[in-house]
Design a protein around this motif. Structure first.
Motif, short mmCIF file in Angstrom:
data_model
loop_
_atom_site.label_atom_id
_atom_site.label_comp_id
_atom_site.label_asym_id
_atom_site.label_seq_id
_atom_site.Cartn_x
_atom_site.Cartn_y
_atom_site.Cartn_z
N ASP A 11 24.40 -65.95 11.04
CA ASP A 11 25.54 -65.47 10.28
C ASP A 11 26.39 -66.71 9.93
N ASP A 13 30.33 -66.65 8.83
CA ASP A 13 31.76 -66.62 9.18
C ASP A 13 31.97 -66.28 10.65
N HIS A 14 32.72 -67.11 11.32
CA HIS A 14 33.00 -66.98 12.76
C HIS A 14 31.74 -67.16 13.61
N THR A 15 30.69 -67.70 12.99
CA THR A 15 29.49 -68.07 13.74
C THR A 15 29.25 -69.57 13.56
N ASP A 180 28.39 -63.20 15.30
CA ASP A 180 29.54 -62.78 16.11
C ASP A 180 29.82 -61.28 16.01
N ASP A 185 25.52 -57.96 13.03
CA ASP A 185 24.62 -59.04 13.46
C ASP A 185 23.72 -58.62 14.63
MG MG Z 1 30.56 -63.34 11.22
#
Ligand code: MG
Length: 233
Positions: A11, A13-15, A180, A185
């Protein structure tokens, strides 16, 4: 047991990175253009931001394209959904990548280490290109970035993960997916037959209605060791 990965999907974003609400800010820039063109504000700044976030959520859920979201934003402000507004929004967002996108700790080094181990890597994201591609490049990833806008399907759909497996050319059971989001995910990858790894970098509670994730890491830096400790399948 955890099978040795032949490939790993990520992934974004935020990963791999955070983008610090880049698209929200690009919408606020567009708001200035719309007002300069004779449009009218719909309310205070919080009201505008709420409208922007609702449009972005619709786009990320697959309910509309980013160009359609921009068009709806223009009409909300009394302007026609002219293509130039979508073009302007996209250009603004792409210009902002270098300043707004910050790789997560360990992202750049981890990707390099996994590549050195001969593991095929790709990204699968609910978003649009070339924005997600440019963002991934900021985290040191220069390979294939699949987006829902191009695929026409969103995570957690199995079709999205099938597209990832096709690009990685590895058996699903030996393809890890790192992300995340417990729903999109972890549960999505598991349902598609991949090996999910939950990145819990933000100390979020796991949704009680989902089965607990079998593999959890707090930092991307744990991935190379997790892969090395896995067993041949
Ligand atoms: Mg994400």
């Amino acid at each position: 047991m955890l099978p040795v990965p032949a490939a790993i999907g990520f992934d974004i974003d935020h990963t791999l990175l955070v983008d610090n609400k880049l698209e929200r800010v690009a919408f606020l820039h567009l708001l200035g253009t719309l007002l300069a063109d004779g449009g009218a504000a719909i309310g205070s700044l919080p009201v505008e931001i709420e409208a922007i976030d609702a449009l972005l959520a619709r786009q990320r859920s697959g309910a509309c394209s980013i160009d359609a979201a921009v068009g709806q934003f223009a009409t909300l402000h009394g302007r026609a959904a002219e293509p130039r507004y979508a073009a302007s929004f996209r250009a603004t967002a792409l210009r902002m990548v270098d300043d707004f996108v910050i790789p997560l700790p360990g992202a750049v080094d981890t990707l390099a280490a996994l590549r050195e181990c001969g593991i095929a890597l790709a990204v699968l994201s609910n978003g649009w290109n070339p924005l997600q591609q440019r963002k991934a490049e900021r985290a040191g990833f220069h390979g294939v970035v699949l987006t829902s806008a191009e695929l026409g399907v969103q995570k957690p759909s199995q079709a999205a993960f099938a597209a990832l497996v096709e690009v990685l050319q590895a058996p699903p059971a030996r393809t890890w997916y790192v992300g995340d989001d417990p729903y999109n995910d972890v549960a999505g990858a598991a349902a598609a037959g991949l090996v999910p790894v939950w990145l819990d970098a933000e100390a979020q509670p796991y949704p009680p209605e989902l089965a607990p994730p079998a593999r959890r890491i707090e930092s991307l830096s744990e991935l190379p060791m997790l892969a090395a400790a896995a067993v041949p399948s």
